[in-house]
Design a protein around this motif. Structure first.
Motif, PDB file in Angstrom:
ATOM      1  N   TRP A  42       0.840  -1.205   0.000  1.00  0.00           N
ATOM      2  CA  TRP A  42       0.000   0.000   0.000  1.00  0.00           C
ATOM      3  C   TRP A  42       0.875   1.256   0.000  1.00  0.00           C
ATOM      4  O   TRP A  42       0.677   2.173  -0.789  1.00  0.00           O
ATOM      5  CB  TRP A  42      -0.916   0.069   1.220  1.00  0.00           C
ATOM      6  CG  TRP A  42      -1.775  -1.109   1.565  1.00  0.00           C
ATOM      7  CD1 TRP A  42      -2.046  -1.545   2.836  1.00  0.00           C
ATOM      8  CD2 TRP A  42      -2.512  -1.988   0.703  1.00  0.00           C
ATOM      9  NE1 TRP A  42      -2.879  -2.633   2.803  1.00  0.00           N
ATOM     10  CE2 TRP A  42      -3.181  -2.933   1.511  1.00  0.00           C
ATOM     11  CE3 TRP A  42      -2.661  -2.065  -0.669  1.00  0.00           C
ATOM     12  CZ2 TRP A  42      -3.989  -3.943   0.995  1.00  0.00           C
ATOM     13  CZ3 TRP A  42      -3.456  -3.081  -1.196  1.00  0.00           C
ATOM     14  CH2 TRP A  42      -4.110  -3.988  -0.376  1.00  0.00           C
ATOM     15  N   PHE A  43       1.836   1.300   0.933  1.00  0.00           N
ATOM     16  CA  PHE A  43       2.641   2.516   1.073  1.00  0.00           C
ATOM     17  C   PHE A  43       3.607   2.707  -0.089  1.00  0.00           C
ATOM     18  O   PHE A  43       3.927   3.843  -0.456  1.00  0.00           O
ATOM     19  CB  PHE A  43       3.380   2.517   2.416  1.00  0.00           C
ATOM     20  CG  PHE A  43       2.465   2.735   3.588  1.00  0.00           C
ATOM     21  CD1 PHE A  43       1.729   3.911   3.710  1.00  0.00           C
ATOM     22  CD2 PHE A  43       2.316   1.768   4.572  1.00  0.00           C
ATOM     23  CE1 PHE A  43       0.866   4.117   4.774  1.00  0.00           C
ATOM     24  CE2 PHE A  43       1.455   1.962   5.651  1.00  0.00           C
ATOM     25  CZ  PHE A  43       0.733   3.135   5.754  1.00  0.00           C
ATOM     26  N   THR A  44       4.076   1.623  -0.684  1.00  0.00           N
ATOM     27  CA  THR A  44       4.932   1.745  -1.864  1.00  0.00           C
ATOM     28  C   THR A  44       4.160   2.364  -3.017  1.00  0.00           C
ATOM     29  O   THR A  44       4.639   3.276  -3.694  1.00  0.00           O
ATOM     30  CB  THR A  44       5.476   0.367  -2.287  1.00  0.00           C
ATOM     31  OG1 THR A  44       6.284  -0.168  -1.235  1.00  0.00           O
ATOM     32  CG2 THR A  44       6.313   0.476  -3.555  1.00  0.00           C
ATOM     33  N   VAL A  45       2.942   1.885  -3.220  1.00  0.00           N
ATOM     34  CA  VAL A  45       2.105   2.446  -4.286  1.00  0.00           C
ATOM     35  C   VAL A  45       1.769   3.905  -3.983  1.00  0.00           C
ATOM     36  O   VAL A  45       1.856   4.767  -4.858  1.00  0.00           O
ATOM     37  CB  VAL A  45       0.825   1.607  -4.478  1.00  0.00           C
ATOM     38  CG1 VAL A  45      -0.161   2.306  -5.414  1.00  0.00           C
ATOM     39  CG2 VAL A  45       1.177   0.225  -5.022  1.00  0.00           C
ATOM     40  N   ALA A  46       1.397   4.197  -2.729  1.00  0.00           N
ATOM     41  CA  ALA A  46       1.035   5.568  -2.356  1.00  0.00           C
ATOM     42  C   ALA A  46       2.193   6.528  -2.577  1.00  0.00           C
ATOM     43  O   ALA A  46       2.017   7.636  -3.096  1.00  0.00           O
ATOM     44  CB  ALA A  46       0.580   5.604  -0.904  1.00  0.00           C
ATOM     45  N   SER A  47       3.396   6.099  -2.193  1.00  0.00           N
ATOM     46  CA  SER A  47       4.555   6.997  -2.318  1.00  0.00           C
ATOM     47  C   SER A  47       4.979   7.176  -3.771  1.00  0.00           C
ATOM     48  O   SER A  47       5.691   8.122  -4.101  1.00  0.00           O
ATOM     49  CB  SER A  47       5.734   6.458  -1.501  1.00  0.00           C
ATOM     50  OG  SER A  47       6.193   5.235  -2.040  1.00  0.00           O
ATOM     51  N   SER A  48       4.537   6.282  -4.645  1.00  0.00           N
ATOM     52  CA  SER A  48       4.909   6.355  -6.058  1.00  0.00           C
ATOM     53  C   SER A  48       3.824   6.990  -6.916  1.00  0.00           C
ATOM     54  O   SER A  48       4.009   7.147  -8.123  1.00  0.00           O
ATOM     55  CB  SER A  48       5.192   4.940  -6.591  1.00  0.00           C
ATOM     56  OG  SER A  48       6.171   4.289  -5.828  1.00  0.00           O
ATOM     57  N   ALA A  49       2.687   7.326  -6.305  1.00  0.00           N
ATOM     58  CA  ALA A  49       1.533   7.783  -7.088  1.00  0.00           C
ATOM     59  C   ALA A  49       1.829   9.038  -7.894  1.00  0.00           C
ATOM     60  O   ALA A  49       1.529   9.107  -9.087  1.00  0.00           O
ATOM     61  CB  ALA A  49       0.329   7.996  -6.172  1.00  0.00           C
ATOM     62  N   GLY A  50       2.426  10.060  -7.244  1.00  0.00           N
ATOM     63  CA  GLY A  50       2.767  11.285  -7.961  1.00  0.00           C
ATOM     64  C   GLY A  50       1.601  11.787  -8.789  1.00  0.00           C
ATOM     65  O   GLY A  50       0.499  11.984  -8.295  1.00  0.00           O
ATOM     66  N   SER A  51       1.833  11.959 -10.088  1.00  0.00           N
ATOM     67  CA  SER A  51       0.778  12.429 -10.994  1.00  0.00           C
ATOM     68  C   SER A  51       0.155  11.272 -11.775  1.00  0.00           C
ATOM     69  O   SER A  51      -0.598  11.507 -12.722  1.00  0.00           O
ATOM     70  CB  SER A  51       1.355  13.457 -11.972  1.00  0.00           C
ATOM     71  OG  SER A  51       2.404  12.863 -12.733  1.00  0.00           O
ATOM     72  N   ASN A  52       0.467  10.028 -11.368  1.00  0.00           N
ATOM     73  CA  ASN A  52      -0.090   8.870 -12.050  1.00  0.00           C
ATOM     74  C   ASN A  52      -1.532   8.668 -11.590  1.00  0.00           C
ATOM     75  O   ASN A  52      -1.779   8.244 -10.464  1.00  0.00           O
ATOM     76  CB  ASN A  52       0.756   7.625 -11.741  1.00  0.00           C
ATOM     77  CG  ASN A  52       0.298   6.398 -12.514  1.00  0.00           C
ATOM     78  OD1 ASN A  52      -0.885   6.142 -12.654  1.00  0.00           O
ATOM     79  ND2 ASN A  52       1.259   5.625 -12.998  1.00  0.00           N
ATOM     80  N   GLU A  53      -2.471   8.965 -12.470  1.00  0.00           N
ATOM     81  CA  GLU A  53      -3.883   8.935 -12.096  1.00  0.00           C
ATOM     82  C   GLU A  53      -4.333   7.529 -11.701  1.00  0.00           C
ATOM     83  O   GLU A  53      -5.158   7.361 -10.806  1.00  0.00           O
ATOM     84  CB  GLU A  53      -4.744   9.458 -13.246  1.00  0.00           C
ATOM     85  CG  GLU A  53      -6.237   9.484 -12.949  1.00  0.00           C
ATOM     86  CD  GLU A  53      -6.615  10.223 -11.668  1.00  0.00           C
ATOM     87  OE1 GLU A  53      -7.517   9.735 -10.946  1.00  0.00           O
ATOM     88  OE2 GLU A  53      -6.004  11.263 -11.378  1.00  0.00           O
ATOM     89  N   ARG A  54      -3.787   6.512 -12.351  1.00  0.00           N
ATOM     90  CA  ARG A  54      -4.171   5.143 -12.032  1.00  0.00           C
ATOM     91  C   ARG A  54      -3.750   4.787 -10.602  1.00  0.00           C
ATOM     92  O   ARG A  54      -4.526   4.210  -9.836  1.00  0.00           O
ATOM     93  CB  ARG A  54      -3.542   4.174 -13.028  1.00  0.00           C
ATOM     94  CG  ARG A  54      -4.001   2.730 -12.847  1.00  0.00           C
ATOM     95  CD  ARG A  54      -3.295   1.824 -13.833  1.00  0.00           C
ATOM     96  NE  ARG A  54      -3.687   2.108 -15.199  1.00  0.00           N
ATOM     97  CZ  ARG A  54      -4.579   1.400 -15.876  1.00  0.00           C
ATOM     98  NH1 ARG A  54      -5.189   0.384 -15.308  1.00  0.00           N
ATOM     99  NH2 ARG A  54      -4.877   1.709 -17.124  1.00  0.00           N
TER     100      ARG A  54
END
Length: 197
Positions: free
Chosen positions: A106-118
């Motif tokens: 969860w936290f890896t995805v959250a920290s990588s979200a940036g401007s990635n809408e998906r």
């Protein structure tokens, strides 16, 4: 005779490979090539199931989230509202290896979200689920007389959500921060505190 392939099982294996690479090397390393190497297959074979990294991420996220939700739905909750809340909320805390790996994803995805809408949509999805769960717990405890009537239910739901996120983050970053017993005791103290004005 042609080899019979269990496509559902193969998709799950590839999801685990994606998960492993993401946890070990970060989401940027979980490319089609990187995951294919982890899964010991060719990029072409992986693309047969998932043409892009985004589709692989979606499947993995859905798989992991579905597993977590199924685990929560299978709970046999105690009759005591306070005990039931404790058991239910513990499901969102990394108290064992499986839940710790989920929290790290969860936290890896959250920290990588940036401007990635998906990725942002996936983060919002989990945030909404946790917020809804916390709100339902607070309302049930309030109806059972466990929450002081002077406390604002919406505020307490946000506070509970923040508590769960904070503990999960500490554990995801440094699993040795707290023992499972300490986490359970902190959660119990938080719930018992709701009865105070």
């Amino acid at each position: 005779m042609p080899k019979i392939v269990d496509h559902a099982a193969r998709r799950t294996e590839l999801a685990h490979a994606f998960w492993n690479v993401t946890l070990r090397d970060g989401i940027a390393a979980a490319s089609v090539r990187g995951v294919a190497t982890e899964a010991n297959c060719s990029p072409a074979a992986l693309r047969y199931y998932f043409p892009s990294q985004d589709e692989l991420l979606d499947f993995t996220w859905t798989f992991v989230l579905g597993r977590a939700l199924a685990r929560a739905e299978a709970l046999d909750l105690p009759d005591s509202p306070l005990e039931a809340a404790q058991v239910q909320l513990e499901q969102s805390l990394p108290l064992d290896g499986e839940r710790l790996a989920e929290a790290r994803l969860w936290f890896t995805v959250a920290s990588s979200a940036g401007s990635n809408e998906r990725l942002q949509a996936r983060v919002r999805e989990l945030h909404t689920l946790l917020n809804r769960g916390c709100t339902e717990v607070i309302h049930r405890l309030r109806e059972a007389g466990v929450v002081d009537p002077a406390r604002d239910a919406s505020t307490e739901a946000v506070r509970l959500h923040a508590f769960l996120d904070g503990v999960a983050f500490h554990m995801a970053m440094r699993a040795e921060s707290y023992s499972a017993a300490q986490i359970r005791a902190m959660l119990r103290r938080h719930l018992e505190d709701l009865a105070c004005p």
